[in-house]
Write a protein that holds these residues in place. Structure first.
Motif, PDB file in Angstrom:
ATOM      1  N   THR A 244       0.828  -1.208   0.000  1.00  0.00           N
ATOM      2  CA  THR A 244       0.000   0.000   0.000  1.00  0.00           C
ATOM      3  C   THR A 244       0.861   1.257   0.000  1.00  0.00           C
ATOM      4  O   THR A 244       0.644   2.177  -0.805  1.00  0.00           O
ATOM      5  N   LEU A 245       1.829   1.313   0.896  1.00  0.00           N
ATOM      6  CA  LEU A 245       2.660   2.512   0.997  1.00  0.00           C
ATOM      7  C   LEU A 245       3.481   2.734  -0.269  1.00  0.00           C
ATOM      8  O   LEU A 245       3.646   3.881  -0.718  1.00  0.00           O
ATOM      9  N   LEU A 246       3.982   1.671  -0.856  1.00  0.00           N
ATOM     10  CA  LEU A 246       4.762   1.814  -2.094  1.00  0.00           C
ATOM     11  C   LEU A 246       3.886   2.295  -3.247  1.00  0.00           C
ATOM     12  O   LEU A 246       4.294   3.152  -4.041  1.00  0.00           O
ATOM     13  N   LEU A 247       2.668   1.765  -3.353  1.00  0.00           N
ATOM     14  CA  LEU A 247       1.763   2.202  -4.419  1.00  0.00           C
ATOM     15  C   LEU A 247       1.336   3.654  -4.227  1.00  0.00           C
ATOM     16  O   LEU A 247       1.249   4.426  -5.203  1.00  0.00           O
ATOM     17  N   VAL A 248       1.071   4.050  -2.985  1.00  0.00           N
ATOM     18  CA  VAL A 248       0.698   5.443  -2.718  1.00  0.00           C
ATOM     19  C   VAL A 248       1.856   6.380  -3.039  1.00  0.00           C
ATOM     20  O   VAL A 248       1.665   7.443  -3.662  1.00  0.00           O
ATOM     21  N   ALA A 249       3.070   6.001  -2.627  1.00  0.00           N
ATOM     22  CA  ALA A 249       4.239   6.837  -2.914  1.00  0.00           C
ATOM     23  C   ALA A 249       4.479   6.947  -4.420  1.00  0.00           C
ATOM     24  O   ALA A 249       4.735   8.038  -4.946  1.00  0.00           O
ATOM     25  N   LEU A 250       4.385   5.810  -5.108  1.00  0.00           N
ATOM     26  CA  LEU A 250       4.535   5.833  -6.565  1.00  0.00           C
ATOM     27  C   LEU A 250       3.449   6.685  -7.197  1.00  0.00           C
ATOM     28  O   LEU A 250       3.706   7.440  -8.155  1.00  0.00           O
TER      29      LEU A 250
END
Length: 419
Positions: free
Chosen positions: A40-46
């Motif tokens: 989740t955090l990686l997708l939001v950051a991306l």
């Protein structure tokens, strides 16, 4: 490399031991928790990075600043992250108490969209409510989460009665049909497909006989065809995806430009921020077609990385559902996972040209708060369920206080992390 020989005479290298250790790591109590959180955090950051890149030209053209769109997205993210943290700390009982009020509010919001002077039409879909200025709301996005909570609550309450068709279908199917009907009146084909996927997931994991899905699939297909047939622009979208270049300067323009973006990206991409398609060629570059900009700027490697993150999220969601002994958790986790998986696949399929364009965003990545906040709340639910897996509470206790709690203790709120 050292090699050992087992009792059967076969050799086994240290690499085999490493593989076994990694497989054992997947059985750890917090595996699901960390998979959901990290993905989740990686997708939001991306998503924040790519919204900045994909919207920069349009932002500068309309406001004189390349940051105007991404600033709004950052505000939504700053709201979504605490919302996800709050829902990750909520109990199953709290989620169940929210089911009926949430469904009532969603129905009111969907009905309000249809009222003259209240609802607002965007790209042929009447699914927005404007509150003045830049603030607007899309009730159909929140309806996905409401259907998950309502369906899981109703079916869990009737767990011992689900062998009877009347209890299995009522009141879930009529209520879901009401939600879908209101969304259909607004002309939102993409959301209709996702809502149908949520309903099917709830019924499938509740143990509905497989013969039902043949009938239901035919009925759902008829609904989708009706939506397509009744709107000429939607019919053009469906037919143009088969060969977007046949109607290149009309309905095939968006699909063709998406293919150009992906083709020019190659293996490693043209470079972050170097997209050509965002210069007015690809419509909705920072919303529905952000995956095309990812493929153009980050190449096949970047596109596959996004696909891998969604795959990890889906695996974790179904793992949580399979490991739970609570029927509500099993149903809610399965429905949330189906929601995110189907929406991501429909969006990416449209970008790749293998599915018709339905106008739904890529979860967690595309611009828009109405789509982002319900998904983050739902993923917070998954984190809450993951914290209740066998052995998870003990593992969390052994890990000690998290960074937020340590920071609060350092500021004088609560106990010191040393005590």
């Amino acid at each position: 490399m050292a090699v050992t020989v087992d009792s059967t005479g076969s050799s086994r290298g240290l690499s085999g031991v490493g593989v076994a250790a990694r497989l054992r790591a997947l059985d750890r109590p917090l595996t699901s928790y960390y998979l959901v959180l990290t993905s989740t955090l990686l997708l939001v950051a991306l998503g924040l990075v790519m919204v900045l890149s994909a919207s920069s030209v349009e932002s500068y053209r309309t406001s004189g600043s390349v940051f105007s769109v991404v600033q709004k997205q950052a505000i939504w993210v700053s709201i979504g992250l605490p919302l996800m943290w709050v829902t990750s700390r909520m109990s199953v009982a709290t989620f169940r108490r929210l089911a009926f009020p949430g469904m009532a509010i969603s129905l009111l919001g969907l009905a309000a969209v249809l009222l003259p002077g209240v609802g607002h039409e965007v790209n042929g879909n009447r699914n927005w409510i404007h509150f003045g200025g830049p603030f607007q709301l899309q009730p159909s996005e929140a309806a996905k989460l409401a259907l998950v909570l309502f369906g899981a609550t109703v079916l869990a309450r009737k767990q011992r009665l689900l062998d009877r068709w009347s209890h299995l279908m009522i009141p879930l199917v009529p209520m879901a049909a009401g939600v879908i009907f209101l969304v259909m009146l607004g002309g939102d084909l993409g959301t209709t497909v996702v809502l149908l996927a949520i309903l099917l997931a709830l019924l499938f994991f509740a143990g509905t006989p497989m013969r039902f899905f043949g009938f239901f699939g035919a009925f759902a297909g008829a609904l989708v065809l009706l939506l397509i047939w009744t709107e000429p622009y939607r019919m053009r979208r469906v037919t143009s995806f088969l060969d977007p270049f046949a109607s290149y300067h009309d309905s095939g323009w968006q699909g063709a430009q998406s293919i150009f973006a992906l083709a020019s990206g190659g293996l490693t991409g043209v470079g972050l921020g170097a997209s050509r398609e965002k210069w007015g060629y690809l419509p909705e570059a920072h919303t529905d077609f952000i995956y095309a900009i990812i493929g153009e700027e980050l190449g096949l490697i970047g596109a596959l990385a996004v696909l891998a993150l969604f795959a990890a999220l889906v695996v974790a969601g179904f793992r949580i559902a399979a490991r739970s002994r609570d029927m509500f958790v099993t149903l809610a986790a399965s429905a949330i996972t189906a929601w995110i998986a189907v929406q991501a696949l429909v969006n990416m399929g449209a970008v790749l040209g293998v599915l018709p364009i339905t106008g739904i965003p890529l979860p967690l990545v595309s611009y828009g708060g109405s789509a982002l906040l319900p998904v983050m709340a739902a993923l917070g639910m998954l984190l809450s369920f993951a914290r209740q897996e066998p052995g998870a509470q003990a593992a969390l206790a052994a890990r000690g206080p998290g960074p937020l709690r340590r920071a609060m203790a350092w500021l004088g709120f609560g106990r010191s992390p040393r005590t």
